[in-house]
Design a protein around this motif. Structure first.
Motif, PDB file in Angstrom:
ATOM      1  N   VAL A  23      -9.231  -0.317   1.693  1.00  0.00           N
ATOM      2  CA  VAL A  23      -7.795  -0.592   1.657  1.00  0.00           C
ATOM      3  C   VAL A  23      -7.306  -0.637   0.204  1.00  0.00           C
ATOM      4  O   VAL A  23      -6.246  -0.108  -0.116  1.00  0.00           O
ATOM      5  N   PHE A  24      -8.087  -1.248  -0.674  1.00  0.00           N
ATOM      6  CA  PHE A  24      -7.728  -1.302  -2.092  1.00  0.00           C
ATOM      7  C   PHE A  24      -7.520   0.107  -2.653  1.00  0.00           C
ATOM      8  O   PHE A  24      -6.611   0.336  -3.445  1.00  0.00           O
ATOM      9  N   LYS A  25      -8.357   1.038  -2.276  1.00  0.00           N
ATOM     10  CA  LYS A  25      -8.221   2.418  -2.759  1.00  0.00           C
ATOM     11  C   LYS A  25      -6.861   3.004  -2.383  1.00  0.00           C
ATOM     12  O   LYS A  25      -6.211   3.669  -3.197  1.00  0.00           O
ATOM     13  N   ILE A  26      -6.428   2.747  -1.172  1.00  0.00           N
ATOM     14  CA  ILE A  26      -5.136   3.254  -0.696  1.00  0.00           C
ATOM     15  C   ILE A  26      -3.996   2.609  -1.476  1.00  0.00           C
ATOM     16  O   ILE A  26      -3.065   3.283  -1.922  1.00  0.00           O
ATOM     17  N   ILE A  27      -4.066   1.309  -1.651  1.00  0.00           N
ATOM     18  CA  ILE A  27      -3.017   0.578  -2.371  1.00  0.00           C
ATOM     19  C   ILE A  27      -2.936   1.069  -3.814  1.00  0.00           C
ATOM     20  O   ILE A  27      -1.854   1.363  -4.329  1.00  0.00           O
ATOM     21  N   GLU A  28      -4.065   1.179  -4.467  1.00  0.00           N
ATOM     22  CA  GLU A  28      -4.087   1.590  -5.867  1.00  0.00           C
ATOM     23  C   GLU A  28      -3.597   3.021  -6.045  1.00  0.00           C
ATOM     24  O   GLU A  28      -2.959   3.338  -7.042  1.00  0.00           O
ATOM     25  N   ALA A  29      -3.845   3.876  -5.068  1.00  0.00           N
ATOM     26  CA  ALA A  29      -3.395   5.272  -5.153  1.00  0.00           C
ATOM     27  C   ALA A  29      -1.910   5.430  -4.835  1.00  0.00           C
ATOM     28  O   ALA A  29      -1.329   6.478  -5.107  1.00  0.00           O
ATOM     29  N   SER A  30      -1.282   4.388  -4.305  1.00  0.00           N
ATOM     30  CA  SER A  30       0.116   4.482  -3.867  1.00  0.00           C
ATOM     31  C   SER A  30       1.107   4.608  -5.022  1.00  0.00           C
ATOM     32  O   SER A  30       2.211   5.103  -4.827  1.00  0.00           O
ATOM     33  N   GLY A  31       0.745   4.126  -6.187  1.00  0.00           N
ATOM     34  CA  GLY A  31       1.664   4.128  -7.314  1.00  0.00           C
ATOM     35  C   GLY A  31       2.618   2.951  -7.336  1.00  0.00           C
ATOM     36  O   GLY A  31       3.412   2.813  -8.268  1.00  0.00           O
ATOM     37  N   LEU A  32       2.577   2.093  -6.327  1.00  0.00           N
ATOM     38  CA  LEU A  32       3.431   0.907  -6.283  1.00  0.00           C
ATOM     39  C   LEU A  32       2.813  -0.223  -7.090  1.00  0.00           C
ATOM     40  O   LEU A  32       1.588  -0.271  -7.276  1.00  0.00           O
ATOM     41  N   SER A  33       3.653  -1.144  -7.543  1.00  0.00           N
ATOM     42  CA  SER A  33       3.150  -2.343  -8.215  1.00  0.00           C
ATOM     43  C   SER A  33       2.450  -3.200  -7.169  1.00  0.00           C
ATOM     44  O   SER A  33       2.941  -3.358  -6.044  1.00  0.00           O
ATOM     45  N   TYR A  34       1.318  -3.765  -7.551  1.00  0.00           N
ATOM     46  CA  TYR A  34       0.572  -4.602  -6.606  1.00  0.00           C
ATOM     47  C   TYR A  34      -0.242  -5.631  -7.367  1.00  0.00           C
ATOM     48  O   TYR A  34      -0.512  -5.487  -8.562  1.00  0.00           O
ATOM     49  N   GLU A  35      -0.650  -6.660  -6.655  1.00  0.00           N
ATOM     50  CA  GLU A  35      -1.573  -7.670  -7.151  1.00  0.00           C
ATOM     51  C   GLU A  35      -2.495  -8.041  -6.005  1.00  0.00           C
ATOM     52  O   GLU A  35      -2.031  -8.503  -4.959  1.00  0.00           O
ATOM     53  N   HIS A  36      -3.787  -7.832  -6.192  1.00  0.00           N
ATOM     54  CA  HIS A  36      -4.754  -8.319  -5.216  1.00  0.00           C
ATOM     55  C   HIS A  36      -5.001  -9.796  -5.523  1.00  0.00           C
ATOM     56  O   HIS A  36      -5.005 -10.201  -6.674  1.00  0.00           O
ATOM     57  N   GLU A  49       8.468   2.702   1.382  1.00  0.00           N
ATOM     58  CA  GLU A  49       7.278   2.873   0.546  1.00  0.00           C
ATOM     59  C   GLU A  49       6.180   1.887   0.930  1.00  0.00           C
ATOM     60  O   GLU A  49       5.022   2.263   1.128  1.00  0.00           O
ATOM     61  N   VAL A  50       6.561   0.624   1.024  1.00  0.00           N
ATOM     62  CA  VAL A  50       5.578  -0.418   1.306  1.00  0.00           C
ATOM     63  C   VAL A  50       5.010  -0.262   2.718  1.00  0.00           C
ATOM     64  O   VAL A  50       3.797  -0.352   2.923  1.00  0.00           O
ATOM     65  N   MET A  51       5.871  -0.009   3.688  1.00  0.00           N
ATOM     66  CA  MET A  51       5.390   0.128   5.058  1.00  0.00           C
ATOM     67  C   MET A  51       4.510   1.370   5.236  1.00  0.00           C
ATOM     68  O   MET A  51       3.579   1.365   6.041  1.00  0.00           O
ATOM     69  N   THR A  52       4.784   2.411   4.463  1.00  0.00           N
ATOM     70  CA  THR A  52       3.923   3.598   4.494  1.00  0.00           C
ATOM     71  C   THR A  52       2.522   3.246   4.003  1.00  0.00           C
ATOM     72  O   THR A  52       1.524   3.693   4.585  1.00  0.00           O
ATOM     73  N   VAL A  53       2.437   2.438   2.957  1.00  0.00           N
ATOM     74  CA  VAL A  53       1.132   2.017   2.433  1.00  0.00           C
ATOM     75  C   VAL A  53       0.410   1.149   3.457  1.00  0.00           C
ATOM     76  O   VAL A  53      -0.784   1.341   3.723  1.00  0.00           O
ATOM     77  N   ILE A  54       1.124   0.202   4.046  1.00  0.00           N
ATOM     78  CA  ILE A  54       0.494  -0.677   5.035  1.00  0.00           C
ATOM     79  C   ILE A  54       0.010   0.136   6.240  1.00  0.00           C
ATOM     80  O   ILE A  54      -1.089  -0.093   6.751  1.00  0.00           O
ATOM     81  N   LYS A  55       0.795   1.094   6.683  1.00  0.00           N
ATOM     82  CA  LYS A  55       0.373   1.942   7.798  1.00  0.00           C
ATOM     83  C   LYS A  55      -0.869   2.752   7.433  1.00  0.00           C
ATOM     84  O   LYS A  55      -1.801   2.880   8.240  1.00  0.00           O
ATOM     85  N   ALA A  56      -0.929   3.264   6.214  1.00  0.00           N
ATOM     86  CA  ALA A  56      -2.112   4.020   5.784  1.00  0.00           C
ATOM     87  C   ALA A  56      -3.337   3.116   5.766  1.00  0.00           C
ATOM     88  O   ALA A  56      -4.434   3.545   6.164  1.00  0.00           O
ATOM     89  N   CYS A  57      -3.170   1.878   5.341  1.00  0.00           N
ATOM     90  CA  CYS A  57      -4.278   0.917   5.348  1.00  0.00           C
ATOM     91  C   CYS A  57      -4.733   0.643   6.781  1.00  0.00           C
ATOM     92  O   CYS A  57      -5.935   0.614   7.073  1.00  0.00           O
TER      93      CYS A  57
END
Length: 100
Positions: A23-36, A49-57
């Motif tokens: 999941v981290f790989k998908i988030i990091e590749a999204s280009g969005l700002s994030y904090e684990h 944008e955010v929901m697209t990332v969550i759906k991909a995860c």
């Protein structure tokens, strides 16, 4: 908007870090700002944008597990950008009496 979300398989046993790493790989590749963080991830962007990332995860994790759990909390505030970097420093500044 800032979204705090968690996703993990419920049928994978005690340790789920290998699943979370995918999941981290998908988030990091999204280009969005994030904090684990220890209990999930904060992601900042617009709704689509955010929901697209969550759906991909979700889609990725369902290729590895039969059952998953997803938790989502949303903080949406008009006119605010870069909130993911500003919220904590703003609160900490108030601890010392500064109103930055």
């Amino acid at each position: 908007m800032i979204v705090d979300f968690t996703i993990y398989p419920t049928d994978a046993g005690e340790s789920v870090s290998a699943y979370v790493a995918e999941v981290f790989k998908i988030i990091e590749a999204s280009g969005l700002s994030y904090e684990h963080h220890a209990m999930g991830t904060n992601i900042e962007g617009d709704w689509d944008e955010v929901m697209t990332v969550i759906k991909a995860c979700r889609d990725r994790m369902l290729t590895q597990a039969n059952r998953i759990s997803i938790g989502i909390r949303i903080d949406e505030r008009k006119g605010v950008s870069d909130g993911i970097k500003k919220k904590v420093p703003s609160a900490k500044a108030k601890m010392t009496g500064s109103n930055t």
